[in-house]
Enzyme design. Structure first.
Site, short mmCIF file in Angstrom:
data_model
loop_
_atom_site.label_atom_id
_atom_site.label_comp_id
_atom_site.label_asym_id
_atom_site.label_seq_id
_atom_site.Cartn_x
_atom_site.Cartn_y
_atom_site.Cartn_z
N GLY D 15 0.83 -1.20 0.00
CA GLY D 15 0.00 0.00 0.00
C GLY D 15 0.86 1.25 0.00
O GLY D 15 1.96 1.25 0.55
N ARG D 76 1.00 -4.87 -5.61
CA ARG D 76 1.22 -6.16 -4.96
C ARG D 76 1.62 -7.13 -6.07
O ARG D 76 1.17 -7.01 -7.20
CB ARG D 76 -0.03 -6.62 -4.23
CG ARG D 76 -0.32 -5.73 -3.02
CD ARG D 76 -1.28 -6.31 -2.03
NE ARG D 76 -1.21 -5.54 -0.80
CZ ARG D 76 -1.81 -4.33 -0.63
NH1 ARG D 76 -2.53 -3.82 -1.59
NH2 ARG D 76 -1.66 -3.64 0.50
N ASP D 107 5.60 -5.10 6.19
CA ASP D 107 6.25 -6.37 6.55
C ASP D 107 6.19 -7.39 5.41
O ASP D 107 7.11 -8.18 5.23
CB ASP D 107 5.68 -6.93 7.85
CG ASP D 107 4.18 -7.16 7.75
OD1 ASP D 107 3.51 -6.38 7.03
OD2 ASP D 107 3.68 -8.11 8.36
N THR D 130 3.93 2.54 5.88
CA THR D 130 2.54 2.12 6.07
C THR D 130 1.88 3.09 7.04
O THR D 130 2.52 3.55 7.98
CB THR D 130 2.42 0.69 6.64
OG1 THR D 130 1.09 0.52 7.17
CG2 THR D 130 3.40 0.44 7.75
N ASP D 132 -0.32 2.33 9.15
CA ASP D 132 -0.90 1.62 10.28
C ASP D 132 -0.08 1.68 11.57
O ASP D 132 -0.59 1.39 12.65
CB ASP D 132 -1.15 0.15 9.90
CG ASP D 132 -2.09 0.02 8.72
OD1 ASP D 132 -2.97 0.88 8.57
OD2 ASP D 132 -1.97 -0.95 7.95
N ASP D 134 2.21 -0.23 12.75
CA ASP D 134 2.06 -1.51 13.44
C ASP D 134 3.28 -2.41 13.30
O ASP D 134 3.17 -3.63 13.37
CB ASP D 134 0.82 -2.24 12.91
CG ASP D 134 0.90 -2.49 11.40
OD1 ASP D 134 1.86 -1.99 10.77
OD2 ASP D 134 0.02 -3.18 10.87
N ARG D 176 -5.98 -1.19 10.17
CA ARG D 176 -6.03 -2.67 10.18
C ARG D 176 -6.11 -3.20 11.62
O ARG D 176 -6.94 -2.73 12.39
CB ARG D 176 -4.83 -3.25 9.44
CG ARG D 176 -5.10 -3.12 7.95
CD ARG D 176 -4.14 -3.95 7.15
NE ARG D 176 -3.38 -3.03 6.31
CZ ARG D 176 -2.44 -3.40 5.48
NH1 ARG D 176 -2.09 -4.66 5.39
NH2 ARG D 176 -1.84 -2.52 4.73
#
Lengths: 324, 324, 324, 324
Positions: D15, D76, D107, D130, D132, D134, D176
């Site tokens: 992303g 992707r 990741d 990202t 996120d 995370d 997410r």
């Protein structure tokens, strides 16, 4: 007569203003849909003299509608003021096969076109691109709405500080000899005073307010850059009238010319871009496309003069808000 | 020892900065959750001397986290510099039953607290509120991130115009004697030069660039307001070195102090507000709450001095981007 | 006849829209300058029934011009649909001494006023406050320009992701049965397709585009919430026509109703607020103040119906950009 | 050993996130200053397999620091999951003379690099891109700060409407399986509730609040997209517990991924871009460059796992604000 137009040249000239790229997009769309070619001229009359053309791709234009400035670049041209320069420009246009011109710029740009029209019979159409909103022939110039939005966003920020400190703020906005940006941004931010070139009464009112100003209050005053006094002398006068005032000055400056165009200016640019091609198709020449009372209007270049009178409704609002 | 704290007074002092309201919210939440009362003092030390208190309602604070400026208002106080003023302030605090103070402000504010501590034993905690990011004891001061965001948004707009015209723009940003805002906003906008108070080598490099500058290119140079030269003399020198340059100056000014706080400053304000109450609960006094290496840290007021050294990593970036 | 008006009541009703506070400011300024009192009614007809009035302070209104939403709050009122509710409202107005009403809302609000006028002789004036821009009697409703600006800012962001991934994005915008927000935001962002309730031809064109879509390209399609299909079925159909499409859906939703009003909506609110008081002074009743072709216009409530026809110039633009 | 690196390949994968272009700029600057060449790979592993390289020009990169998305595009790649794809990619890298790779992604991207490293000895460095936030190995991922700023700006707008109507709003934000965006945007906007995947206690608290909710109040609840319930079931449960609630749902969606990067993310991108080149110069391989406690840190790809635990200080804030 108009069917002979096969290849339009388009350029931006003078100061840049947000929405110019939308106008390019609109003009290109209309030109291509009507079977014409369209080429960009880089840096206004300068690029015309240098033969600096840019091919315009539909997808690229679609993807730059939201961009500030002008992808064609703009410049002021001393060389074009001389016949020699104009002759060189004409030669390049002929070599390129360009048989009509659309210019996005201000009254100086259109005067340049008038001078150019003495040399050749190419039809010229103008689009009013300036943040100052000071041209006869259109209710809104391209970029004005964006400039006012930038001004109010910044004045909203300054108010945070003014309110936190109980300060008096003088905020200078652009607009040259026209008070339009000052009026719209002042009314739109609840300013306590607006100083514009078109009026002097307002300054006396402000000084009266300042004389009775006490420190438990914030005051925000919008000063048009064209106000005869200018923000410096206004500040001096305020300090003279009431030395206890905690006064700050902010000059918004060039940020008002840039940034992504507002929704209004994107649509205005597209409308005027399309209208200018339609004007060419109708055989028009030496006219500026504008919006008057919400309708597309064509005005001969000779009549596109600077206009500094605030319209009656705005004048009434100013009186109501600041002179009563 | 700390359980005696029943009623915290909180105030903002010195220049305002975005995020102060978030700090009030965080402190109030922590105080109320721990069974303490909390009252606001209006206009910093001035309101303390005048006995001007404001009751703080939890819901109201929750609804003003996003606001710029400070809902408590702020001021500079000459009266508090004199013992007479401080005595009057103390009397008001005692009358109100306030037994601890949290101040959001700069090093001047904390020096005021130190002077005040000679008069009384109330515990004082400080929160660093200034856009300049120039205080030892914290990696980020409250308001710095917002100020940099405001600067980059405005410089992004100026670039539209600079690119459209192939101009050289000098943009002055705030930061007093610290170049942090200049560095962050310059790197973040791909500026062609950054002039900061902490270095003089950069100016020579810039002049070299200017000397070879040709008009087909735009250049954006960020000048920190604290740079010894200032934006005016820098402009003169540039014009001297290369008179053909089409130069424009923009001073971003007070907009950098206002506006809705950024996400970072809202969170920082809440964290520091909560931390300052926790510090009181732990019996701390005369310390500033800050974030060092991502951890909450308390620094004695004596050590909270202005700090003007650019850290090693930033210095390396500056060298890489502008001196190589 | 009109000189008997001494005390205006003003309220907001139905969905909120940006610029309502500016309209309050304009109306209050005009009322006070003409020697009238003005009071706010909280939560529209609900507050009228409950006798919930709010005193309006000039300085407070000046300081909330920039705020989204409405400081008077708004609500839908089932009780006012019954005569019992309207009678209770009338009693409260009489008790308060209110002898004229200004309502900021949509066509439902104005129908409520018409029903109310059967019960009493108070003059009622309406101001069109809705983001949908779907009312006869005005070229622009209050809040429309802000909603479009919010939409284009968000679509500009989505384009970053669409371009980075070569994805197809369906973006649903508001507007109920009117495609105005979709058209303005779609043209203003260079969208590749616009689906509006007023037309079905556009969907066939889009599917044709999708059929030949290859993955090296991004596509952004704006879908009006009122489009008969809705964004879900549109997505299904697209996947059916070309299963290789990497499709994403984004529903912009309620953010379009909020936020600081744009410069245009601030000015529009002030203009309409002032105009509504002037209408009362002129003895008008049961009319809506609007702007038609840049002039203030009064339209009887009976004629203020929803209007879903896209005007000729916009229709021409749509054809040029999406159907050729 | 490291001196053999002459030509770095750089790409973005997975992303997109704001700040990726700044990372490209930082890496290119550092590579060129150290005498290395640098080439972009288009569309991540897909472009590597297709041999789709892009030459990176220093001035262009400087002028795109402020842009959202990634100028290299991202994708992707299913093909890269198979050895055949990886072999094709390696062949292209060798042909191009690339002897080191920098990947900006999540990741999944780094796991791809680990698989790739079984095939070749090229040194690989990762940059965490990202929204996120995370990933283990960095306190901030690239794009997180921008996403939170976008979220709070939109929630600030929604609050205008919520306050005007006394409504309950559920706002779904991205992230997410991580609640970081929800926590930061919820605390930063004074939300009345935050539902995150990491906790279930908060939902019970919210339902209790809702049970006693009366209509004279607005409530804003932030729901993380990863919350086990999801915004739909949460809405159903709320309506069940208190049917009188005027409930609205808003899903912020993809706008959180786009837009100009914030000041923080621009600087973070530059820092990580420079750090990744330095890591190559130091002979590092198969590590991710991150910022831990304000210091540049390298973490082996094997340890860069998703991390869903909210840190202790944030957990304490959540308890203080929502569970007391």
């Amino acid at each position: 007569m108009s069917e002979r137009i096969k290849h339009i040249g388009i350029f931006t000239s003078g100061g840049d203003s947000p929405g110019m790229n939308a106008a390019l997009h609109g003009a290109a769309k209309a030109a291509l849909a009507n079977g014409m070619r369209i080429s960009g001229v880089s840096r206004g009359y300068e690029g015309m003299i240098d033969g600096d053309f840019i091919s315009l791709n539909e997808k690229d234009l679609q993807r730059t509608v939201h961009k500030g400035g002008t992808i064609l670049k703009t410049a002021r041209s001393d060389r074009f003021r001389k016949e020699e320069g104009r002759k060189a420009a004409l030669k390049n246009l002929e070599k390129k096969g360009i048989d009509a011109l659309i210019a996005i710029g201000g009254d100086g740009t259109f005067r340049g076109m008038l001078a150019f029209s003495e040399l050749c019979t190419l039809p010229f159409i103008g689009i009013p691109g300036t943040i100052d909103n000071d041209l006869a022939g259109t209710d809104y110039t391209l970029g004005f709405d964006t400039a006012v939005n930038t001004a109010i966003e910044n004045i909203d920020k300054i108010r945070d500080t003014a309110e936190s400190h109980n300060r008096v703020f003088l905020v200078e906005v652009m607009g040259r000899d026209s008070g339009y940006i000052a009026i719209h941004s002042g009314l739109g931010t609840g300013a306590d005073g607006i100083l514009i070139p078109e009026s002097s009464e307002d300054f006396n009112r402000l000084l009266e307010k300042i004389r009775h100003y006490h420190s438990q209050e914030e005051l925000i005053v919008i000063v048009s850059e064209g106000d005869e006094l200018g923000v410096g002398p206004v500040a001096s006068k305020i300090r003279e009238v009431n030395p206890s005032v905690d006064l700050r000055i902010s000059i918004l400056g060039h940020v008002q010319r840039g940034g992504h165009p507002s929704a209004f200016d994107r649509m205005l640019g597209i409308r005027l871009g399309v209208a200018s091609v339609k004007a060419l198709l109708e055989g028009q020449k030496n006219v500026m496309a504008g919006i008057v009372n919400n309708s597309l209007t064509l005005t001969p270049f000779e009549k596109v003069v600077k206009q500094h009178q605030v319209d009656a409704e705005l004048q009434e609002l100013l009186t109501l808000f600041y002179l009563k």
